[in-house]
Motif scaffolding. Structure first.
Motif, PDB file in Angstrom:
ATOM      1  N   SER A   1       7.602  -4.987   5.613  1.00 51.93           N
ATOM      2  CA  SER A   1       8.575  -3.897   5.617  1.00 51.93           C
ATOM      3  C   SER A   1       7.881  -2.581   5.299  1.00 51.93           C
ATOM      4  CB  SER A   1       9.699  -4.150   4.609  1.00 51.93           C
ATOM      5  OG  SER A   1       9.199  -4.144   3.290  1.00 51.93           O
ATOM      6  N   THR A   2       8.518  -1.484   5.686  1.00 55.34           N
ATOM      7  CA  THR A   2       8.037  -0.145   5.350  1.00 55.34           C
ATOM      8  C   THR A   2       9.190   0.658   4.764  1.00 55.34           C
ATOM      9  OG1 THR A   2       8.518   0.727   7.561  1.00 55.34           O
ATOM     10  CG2 THR A   2       6.304  -0.164   7.179  1.00 55.34           C
ATOM     11  N   LEU A   3       8.846   1.619   3.946  1.00 53.13           N
ATOM     12  CA  LEU A   3       9.850   2.465   3.307  1.00 53.13           C
ATOM     13  C   LEU A   3       9.269   3.858   3.132  1.00 53.13           C
ATOM     14  CD1 LEU A   3      12.625   2.665   1.805  1.00 53.13           C
ATOM     15  CD2 LEU A   3      11.361   2.139  -0.293  1.00 53.13           C
ATOM     16  N   ASN A   4      10.043   4.871   3.498  1.00 53.54           N
ATOM     17  CA  ASN A   4       9.671   6.266   3.278  1.00 53.54           C
ATOM     18  C   ASN A   4      10.737   6.911   2.403  1.00 53.54           C
ATOM     19  OD1 ASN A   4       7.387   6.351   5.273  1.00 53.54           O
ATOM     20  ND2 ASN A   4       9.054   5.894   6.689  1.00 53.54           N
ATOM     21  N   TYR A   5      10.310   7.662   1.396  1.00 51.64           N
ATOM     22  CA  TYR A   5      11.308   8.321   0.562  1.00 51.64           C
ATOM     23  C   TYR A   5      10.748   9.610  -0.032  1.00 51.64           C
ATOM     24  CZ  TYR A   5       9.007   6.257  -3.580  1.00 51.64           C
ATOM     25  OH  TYR A   5       8.105   5.895  -4.548  1.00 51.64           O
TER      26      TYR A   5
ATOM     27  N   ARG B   1       7.937  15.279  -3.786  1.00 47.44           N
ATOM     28  CA  ARG B   1       6.925  14.339  -3.307  1.00 47.44           C
ATOM     29  C   ARG B   1       7.479  13.499  -2.158  1.00 47.44           C
ATOM     30  NH1 ARG B   1       6.258  12.163  -7.710  1.00 47.44           N
ATOM     31  NH2 ARG B   1       7.338  10.171  -7.454  1.00 47.44           N
ATOM     32  N   TYR B   2       6.617  13.226  -1.183  1.00 42.85           N
ATOM     33  CA  TYR B   2       6.937  12.301  -0.092  1.00 42.85           C
ATOM     34  C   TYR B   2       6.049  11.070  -0.242  1.00 42.85           C
ATOM     35  CZ  TYR B   2       6.692  10.130   4.513  1.00 42.85           C
ATOM     36  OH  TYR B   2       6.689   9.212   5.538  1.00 42.85           O
ATOM     37  N   THR B   3       6.648   9.869  -0.148  1.00 43.76           N
ATOM     38  CA  THR B   3       5.906   8.624  -0.336  1.00 43.76           C
ATOM     39  C   THR B   3       6.187   7.656   0.806  1.00 43.76           C
ATOM     40  OG1 THR B   3       6.076   8.863  -2.747  1.00 43.76           O
ATOM     41  CG2 THR B   3       5.464   6.690  -1.904  1.00 43.76           C
ATOM     42  N   HIS B   4       5.130   7.024   1.297  1.00 41.22           N
ATOM     43  CA  HIS B   4       5.243   5.955   2.303  1.00 41.22           C
ATOM     44  C   HIS B   4       4.728   4.659   1.686  1.00 41.22           C
ATOM     45  CE1 HIS B   4       4.951   3.769   6.105  1.00 41.22           C
ATOM     46  NE2 HIS B   4       3.759   3.373   5.693  1.00 41.22           N
ATOM     47  N   ILE B   5       5.499   3.576   1.845  1.00 40.54           N
ATOM     48  CA  ILE B   5       5.116   2.265   1.317  1.00 40.54           C
ATOM     49  C   ILE B   5       5.166   1.234   2.434  1.00 40.54           C
ATOM     50  CG2 ILE B   5       5.655   0.434  -0.331  1.00 40.54           C
ATOM     51  CD1 ILE B   5       7.003   2.468  -2.091  1.00 40.54           C
TER      52      ILE B   5
ATOM     53  N   THR C   1       0.855  -1.183   0.000  1.00 43.16           N
ATOM     54  CA  THR C   1       0.000   0.000   0.000  1.00 43.16           C
ATOM     55  C   THR C   1       0.892   1.233   0.000  1.00 43.16           C
ATOM     56  OG1 THR C   1      -0.139  -0.028   2.425  1.00 43.16           O
ATOM     57  CG2 THR C   1      -1.895  -1.148   1.201  1.00 43.16           C
ATOM     58  N   THR C   2       0.397   2.303  -0.602  1.00 42.94           N
ATOM     59  CA  THR C   2       1.172   3.537  -0.694  1.00 42.94           C
ATOM     60  C   THR C   2       0.318   4.734  -0.283  1.00 42.94           C
ATOM     61  OG1 THR C   2       0.564   3.960  -3.002  1.00 42.94           O
ATOM     62  CG2 THR C   2       2.516   2.605  -2.612  1.00 42.94           C
ATOM     63  N   ALA C   3       0.987   5.759   0.209  1.00 42.53           N
ATOM     64  CA  ALA C   3       0.370   7.060   0.470  1.00 42.53           C
ATOM     65  C   ALA C   3       1.402   8.118   0.112  1.00 42.53           C
ATOM     66  CB  ALA C   3      -0.055   7.195   1.927  1.00 42.53           C
ATOM     67  N   ALA C   4       0.981   9.158  -0.601  1.00 42.49           N
ATOM     68  CA  ALA C   4       1.941  10.155  -1.074  1.00 42.49           C
ATOM     69  C   ALA C   4       1.338  11.552  -1.036  1.00 42.49           C
ATOM     70  CB  ALA C   4       2.398   9.826  -2.494  1.00 42.49           C
ATOM     71  N   LEU C   5       2.206  12.541  -0.788  1.00 39.61           N
ATOM     72  CA  LEU C   5       1.859  13.960  -0.841  1.00 39.61           C
ATOM     73  C   LEU C   5       2.904  14.663  -1.692  1.00 39.61           C
ATOM     74  CD1 LEU C   5       1.023  14.679   2.919  1.00 39.61           C
ATOM     75  CD2 LEU C   5      -0.626  14.578   1.038  1.00 39.61           C
ATOM     76  N   GLY C   6       2.464  15.602  -2.541  1.00 38.09           N
ATOM     77  CA  GLY C   6       3.438  16.256  -3.401  1.00 38.09           C
ATOM     78  C   GLY C   6       3.016  17.633  -3.866  1.00 38.09           C
ATOM     79  N   LEU C   7       3.987  18.343  -4.436  1.00 35.04           N
ATOM     80  CA  LEU C   7       3.780  19.651  -5.051  1.00 35.04           C
ATOM     81  C   LEU C   7       4.404  19.632  -6.442  1.00 35.04           C
ATOM     82  CD1 LEU C   7       4.743  22.050  -2.114  1.00 35.04           C
ATOM     83  CD2 LEU C   7       2.431  21.687  -3.008  1.00 35.04           C
ATOM     84  N   THR C   8       3.729  20.252  -7.410  1.00 34.66           N
ATOM     85  CA  THR C   8       4.266  20.385  -8.761  1.00 34.66           C
ATOM     86  C   THR C   8       4.109  21.826  -9.226  1.00 34.66           C
ATOM     87  OG1 THR C   8       3.684  18.098  -9.316  1.00 34.66           O
ATOM     88  CG2 THR C   8       4.148  19.583 -11.148  1.00 34.66           C
ATOM     89  N   GLN C   9       5.211  22.404  -9.709  1.00 37.01           N
ATOM     90  CA  GLN C   9       5.193  23.766 -10.241  1.00 37.01           C
ATOM     91  C   GLN C   9       5.415  23.714 -11.750  1.00 37.01           C
ATOM     92  OE1 GLN C   9       4.915  27.110  -8.646  1.00 37.01           O
ATOM     93  NE2 GLN C   9       4.496  27.381 -10.833  1.00 37.01           N
ATOM     94  N   TYR C  10       4.447  24.238 -12.510  1.00 37.03           N
ATOM     95  CA  TYR C  10       4.557  24.294 -13.968  1.00 37.03           C
ATOM     96  C   TYR C  10       5.045  25.681 -14.389  1.00 37.03           C
ATOM     97  CZ  TYR C  10       1.858  19.971 -14.061  1.00 37.03           C
ATOM     98  OH  TYR C  10       1.429  18.687 -13.877  1.00 37.03           O
TER      99      TYR C  10
END
Length: 213
Positions: free
Chosen positions: A128-132, A104-108, A81-90
């Motif tokens: 296992s868990t991973l944050n990146y 972007r920050y992602t948790h798996i 499962t994943t959860a993510a938050l992010g910002l994008t500037q065009y």
């Protein structure tokens, strides 16, 4: 495949189903692998300011993992499962050329099934868990209905992406193109790889169909 709907002037809600086939070469172990990934996700995107968008997503996926080494072969599955938050500037550079920058920050969270190697060794299931974090840039060049693109991303994790290795950060890059079948429907093709990943080389291909309604 993705579907999205504009809720108001600033907010979009959507979902996606994706499939990816990745080839991996394990440099230090003299082996190779094939990983097939199926994923379903939901997302929300909001225009925060001129050209700046915030986005959040959750997802669930399933991996089919097949690794081969000189003396061992294994085939197993994993779900995550994943959860993510992010910002994008065009930032438009011309009428045809668009640049974008993202953070972007992602948790798996993942669970790997138990399996038995071809040598008869039993390996139990594991969690296992991973944050990146991901920092990236992309260029899109619009040619009527066809829009080629190129992107470069840097990933930095809280631990090694593959346990018991030193690969806790690396760069990924890719090229591809979007084709507008209709104003609200697009299909895209992409191919990507990595560099500065000391433990493994990866190559992936993807296709995506998206529709706005």
């Amino acid at each position: 495949m993705g579907l999205s709907r504009q809720l108001n002037e600033k907010t979009w809600l959507g979902g996606a189903i994706s499939y990816t086939d990745s080839d991996i070469r394990y440099k230090t172990l003299n082996g190779n692998g094939d990983i097939e990934t199926a994923n379903v996700s939901a997302f929300v995107t909001r225009n925060l300011a001129w050209g700046l968008y915030g986005n959040a997503s959750i997802g669930y996926g399933r991996l089919d993992i097949n690794n081969k080494f000189p003396t061992t072969q294994l085939d197993t599955d994993a779900d995550y499962t994943t959860a993510a938050l992010g910002l994008t500037q065009y930032i438009p550079l011309s009428q045809q050329l668009m640049s974008s920058f993202n953070a972007r920050y992602t948790h798996i969270s993942s669970n790997t099934d138990s399996f038995i190697t071809n040598a008869g060794q039993a390996v139990g299931s594991s969690d296992s868990t991973l944050n990146y974090i991901t920092l990236g840039a992309r260029l899109d060049y619009k040619l009527d209905k066809l829009t080629p693109f190129v992107h470069l991303d840097w990933q930095k994790a809280s631990r090694e992406f593959i346990q018991n290795t030193s690969d806790d950060d690396y760069f990924s890059y890719g090229v591809g193109a979007n084709y507008a079948i209709r104003p609200e429907t697009n299909i895209s093709f992409s191919i990507g790889s990595v560099f500065d990943k000391r433990y493994a080389n990866e190559t992936s291909v993807g296709i995506n169909l998206s529709h706005r309604f």
